[in-house]
Design an enzyme around this catalytic site. Structure first.
Site, PDB file in Angstrom:
ATOM      1  CB  CYS A   2      15.129  -3.396  -2.788  1.00  0.00           C
ATOM      2  SG  CYS A   2      16.012  -4.040  -1.254  1.00  0.00           S
ATOM      3  NE  ARG A  27       9.706  -1.597  -4.319  1.00  0.00           N
ATOM      4  CZ  ARG A  27       8.789  -2.234  -4.339  1.00  0.00           C
ATOM      5  NH1 ARG A  27       7.500  -1.490  -4.417  1.00  0.00           N
ATOM      6  NH2 ARG A  27       8.804  -3.462  -4.210  1.00  0.00           N
ATOM      7  CD1 TRP A  74      14.427  -0.807   4.420  1.00  0.00           C
ATOM      8  CD2 TRP A  74      14.326  -2.706   4.682  1.00  0.00           C
ATOM      9  NE1 TRP A  74      14.180  -0.957   5.919  1.00  0.00           N
ATOM     10  CE2 TRP A  74      13.882  -2.174   5.845  1.00  0.00           C
ATOM     11  CE3 TRP A  74      14.252  -4.090   4.519  1.00  0.00           C
ATOM     12  CZ2 TRP A  74      13.562  -3.044   7.088  1.00  0.00           C
ATOM     13  CZ3 TRP A  74      13.645  -4.720   5.612  1.00  0.00           C
ATOM     14  CH2 TRP A  74      13.438  -4.089   6.772  1.00  0.00           C
ATOM     15  CG  ASN A  99      12.158  -6.392  -3.814  1.00  0.00           C
ATOM     16  OD1 ASN A  99      12.306  -6.304  -2.725  1.00  0.00           O
ATOM     17  ND2 ASN A  99      11.109  -6.165  -4.508  1.00  0.00           N
ATOM     18  N   GLY A 100      14.149  -8.799  -2.270  1.00  0.00           N
ATOM     19  CA  GLY A 100      13.557  -9.906  -1.410  1.00  0.00           C
ATOM     20  C   GLY A 100      14.387 -10.792  -0.789  1.00  0.00           C
ATOM     21  CD  GLU A 478      -1.074   6.045  13.192  1.00  0.00           C
ATOM     22  OE1 GLU A 478      -0.632   4.679  13.289  1.00  0.00           O
ATOM     23  OE2 GLU A 478      -0.551   6.695  12.071  1.00  0.00           O
ATOM     24  CE  LYS A 482       2.801   7.644  11.924  1.00  0.00           C
ATOM     25  NZ  LYS A 482       1.936   6.868  11.199  1.00  0.00           N
ATOM     26  CD  GLU A 485       5.974   4.963  11.579  1.00  0.00           C
ATOM     27  OE1 GLU A 485       5.960   4.155  10.733  1.00  0.00           O
ATOM     28  OE2 GLU A 485       5.110   5.937  11.755  1.00  0.00           O
ATOM     29  CG  HIS A 501      -4.152  -4.218  35.351  1.00  0.00           C
ATOM     30  ND1 HIS A 501      -4.438  -4.665  36.609  1.00  0.00           N
ATOM     31  CD2 HIS A 501      -5.274  -3.545  34.804  1.00  0.00           C
ATOM     32  CE1 HIS A 501      -5.968  -4.353  36.821  1.00  0.00           C
ATOM     33  NE2 HIS A 501      -6.284  -3.864  35.571  1.00  0.00           N
ATOM     34  CE  LYS A 600       4.052   6.050   2.371  1.00  0.00           C
ATOM     35  NZ  LYS A 600       3.447   6.340   3.537  1.00  0.00           N
TER      36      LYS A 600
HETATM   37  C1  G6P Z   1       5.411   0.431   6.464  1.00  0.00           C
HETATM   38  C2  G6P Z   1       5.330   1.730   6.570  1.00  0.00           C
HETATM   39  C3  G6P Z   1       3.981   2.210   7.475  1.00  0.00           C
HETATM   40  C4  G6P Z   1       2.808   1.507   6.885  1.00  0.00           C
HETATM   41  C5  G6P Z   1       3.153  -0.120   6.973  1.00  0.00           C
HETATM   42  C6  G6P Z   1       1.881  -0.923   6.137  1.00  0.00           C
HETATM   43  O1  G6P Z   1       5.815  -0.145   7.898  1.00  0.00           O
HETATM   44  O2  G6P Z   1       6.260   2.478   6.889  1.00  0.00           O
HETATM   45  O3  G6P Z   1       3.510   3.599   7.415  1.00  0.00           O
HETATM   46  O4  G6P Z   1       1.613   1.732   7.892  1.00  0.00           O
HETATM   47  O5  G6P Z   1       4.361  -0.464   5.999  1.00  0.00           O
HETATM   48  O6  G6P Z   1       1.853  -0.473   4.945  1.00  0.00           O
HETATM   49  P1  G6P Z   1       0.553  -0.533   3.790  1.00  0.00           P
HETATM   50  O7  G6P Z   1       1.119   0.002   2.613  1.00  0.00           O
HETATM   51  O8  G6P Z   1       0.147  -1.982   3.874  1.00  0.00           O
HETATM   52  O9  G6P Z   1      -0.634   0.118   4.415  1.00  0.00           O
END
Ligand code: G6P
Length: 605
Positions: A2, A27, A74, A99-100, A478, A482, A485, A501, A600
């Site tokens: 948030c 956020r 959020w 926020n929290g 990764e 991607k 997500e 396995h 984010k």
């Molecule tokens: C969130 C974002 C990811 C990011 C992760 C860690 O989940 O959606 O894209 O990798 O946080 O964030 P940071 O800012 O610590 O790299």
């Protein structure tokens, strides 16, 4: 998570609050809202759509006021519906944004129900609102101070009360909050970025601080209620709108910005020198005997890649751990280890908590690899290496990841040199390779049309497997992250040798198997794994280095990568996986830059 904004001014503050929310949408974006004091009453507008919709509402209703708070959410407690959207009121006298997560909210709610308070939302925030109301005796600052003593968990809050028309009170514990200092007006926000254009002077509140903003000043007390002297800092946060240019989404733009971001991150020096990481680093880097890397999400995968580099180039034992696991498990501290936290934002709650946990266990040496120089993580570590990705707006991280890889490669080469494992010719080779990376990346980006052709097919799938080996296994992880997500296709990654396995049982012609195939020492092993999939009718989509001699055949689709790029190859190989996820998501019509349920920057546990 948030985002919070608050303001006390002598002008209508609503447009400043709304602009602040736009910049804080990273956020969370489940709902948003704003409350102001208008004619002595708190009034609010809330939306379960985006900030643009809230903006329309406040214009239509002409909501205005000189004192206000605002929020982008959020969801944690309660679905993203209007009743749960902040600001939350208590008995139409006070409004709060939060926020929290308040961990003891159920106990507090029962206690407050006993006192006759009714709850109209499912949020933990409403508990804070009623608690402040229940202890308010004409002084909001005092009431907030009394209330926060009773809260367990993490919070940043901003509160206003109808009887104090030119006051906003804030508090923080475990979630970020900054005070913006203006002329005859003052502000609060989760991130200085929200207030760019209104002020460039900020006070970063510390854990346990409570502050009171009025027109002509800011009062801050620490967790013991003692007046706290906090220095104001000049921060030139760039708040201007980042333009999309010719791109469809910020994620696509950020993928294409990687050559520039990487070239900005590569140190200009002609040698790897520990002082790049901060004063005192040369001495400490000589003394350490291992590394402990802590991170979340994509940043965790850059840590996993770095482990291969650190152990192979610098011969230094390296452990990589998900921050949210490390912070709660019993571990054996090693004071000679360098603790490395990796984070795009520098505000991720789990990574920050893991850092504090490591420090409390007696790890004296800490380094942040981070994209935000003013972040809590950079402030709380001994050393820092800043990546220069620039602002990343797409929730799915791309350029932040590849610039982290560059930073971590520089760390491995620096430690390797210090420990006598990188000689002068090796050093100059690494530097040459790093400098050529932006050009090499451009030729990978030119593969976009071929990847678009594959993405059509991918968009009709519901599952995908990603394979890699060695240094490229984290790249497969990764790639799978991607894809899930942003396209919502279920994707898993395996080290190719593990296929037999278990995951091989999933392979049918309906299962695309994406394979990262660099021409490295494991190529022949990987080719065998590819055959194992083909023999079972699986459809392989292989990104193969030009000199691997893997060619198109039935069930085997190949895109040729430029020739093998040695130890830096993961930085090239991740790019087509980013593009594949991006174009598959576009073909499925998802909200690429703001995928459902995500944010984010994750500032809650
Ligand atoms: C969130 C974002 C990811 C990011 C992760 C860690 O989940 O959606 O894209 O990798 O946080 O964030 P940071 O800012 O610590 O790299």
């Amino acid at each position: 998570m948030c985002g919070i904004v608050g303001a006390v001014a002598q002008r209508n503050i609503v447009s400043v609050l709304i602009e602040g929310l736009r910049r804080l949408e990273y956020r969370g974006y489940d709902s948003c809202g704003v409350a102001v004091l208008a004619d002595g009453e708190p009034r609010r507008a809330r939306s379960v759509a985006r900030v643009a919709d809230l903006d329309d509402q406040v214009r239509d209703t002409k909501l205005g006021g000189v004192t206000g708070i605002a929020h982008t959410r959020w969801a944690t407690h309660g679905a993203p519906v209007t009743d749960n959207a902040h600001p939350i009121f208590s008995r139409d006298t006070l409004a709060i944004v939060h926020n929290g997560i308040i961990e003891n909210y159920e106990t507090l709610r029962e206690m407050l129900r006993g006192k006759g308070y009714e709850f109209v939302s499912q949020t933990d925030t409403e508990v804070i609102a009623h608690l402040i109301h229940s202890v308010y005796r004409g002084d909001l600052f005092a009431a907030v101070r009394e209330t926060v003593q009773q809260l367990h968990g993490a919070y940043a809050i901003a509160v206003l009360h109808k009887d104090q028309p030119h006051t906003v009170v804030g508090a923080r514990q475990g979630s970020p909050l900054v005070v913006g200092l203006g002329e005859g007006e003052n502000f609060l926000a989760s991130d200085a970025l929200a207030l760019a254009g209104s002020t460039d002077r900020f006070v970063f509140l510390e854990e346990g601080d409570v502050c009171e903003l009025t027109l002509d000043g800011v009062r801050i007390v620490d967790r013991d209620g003692q007046p706290a002297q906090r220095d104001a800092r000049q921060v030139a946060a760039y708040g201007g709108a980042v333009e999309l240019g010719p791109y469809r989404h910020f994620m696509q733009k950020e993928i294409f910005e990687q050559p520039r971001a990487i070239s900005d991150t590569i140190p200009q020096a002609d040698a790897f020198d520990a002082s790049l990481f901060g004063e005192g680093a040369p001495k400490v880097f000589e003394e350490i005997d291992s590394l402990l890397i802590l991170a979340c999400g994509t940043s965790y995968y850059s840590g996993l890649t770095a482990k291969y580099w650190l152990e192979s180039i610098a011969k230094i034992p390296t452990q990589v751990e998900i921050a949210s696991e490390y912070r709660y498990r019993d571990s054996v501290p090693n004071p000679k280890a360098l603790v490395v936290v990796i984070s795009q934002s520098g505000e991720t709650a789990d990574t920050l908590a893991a850092l504090k946990h490591a420090q409390s266990l007696g790890h004296p040496h800490t380094l942040a690899v981070c994209n935000v120089g003013t972040s809590a993580m950079v402030r709380q570590t001994e050393f820092a290496f800043l990546t220069h990705a620039g602002r990343e707006i797409g929730v799915a991280s791309t350029k932040a990841f590849t610039t982290q890889l560059v930073a971590l490669f520089v760390l491995a080469a620096t430690l390797g040199k210090l420990r006598g494992h990188v000689d002068a010719s090796q050093e100059s080779n690494y530097i040459k390779q790093l400098r050529h990376l932006p050009a090499a990346l451009n030729s990978v980006l030119a593969l976009e049309p071929q990847i678009i052709a594959w993405s059509e097919e991918f968009s009709r799938k519901e599952n995908a497997l990603f394979l890699g080996r060695g240094l490229h296994y984290p790249i497969a992880l990764e790639g799978a992250l991607k894809l899930k997500e942003i396209s919502y296709i279920h994707a898993e990654a395996y080290p190719a040798g593990e296929l037999k396995h278990g995951p091989l049982a999933l392979v049918t012609e309906a299962m695309p198997v994406v394979t990262v195939a660099p021409n490295d020492a494991l190529l022949e092993k990987l080719k065998s794994n590819i055959q194992e999939v083909r023999a079972r009718g699986g459809q392989l989509y292989v990104f193969a280095d030009a000199d691997t001699r893997i060619v198109n055949a039935e069930g085997l689709h190949v895109i040729r990568m430029p020739e093998h790029y040695g130890l830096l190859s993961p930085i090239l190989h991740v790019v087509p996986l980013q593009l594949l996820a991006y174009h598959t998501a576009c073909a499925r019509g998802t909200d690429v830059d703001k995928p459902r349920n995500l944010a984010k920057s994750v500032t809650v546990e």
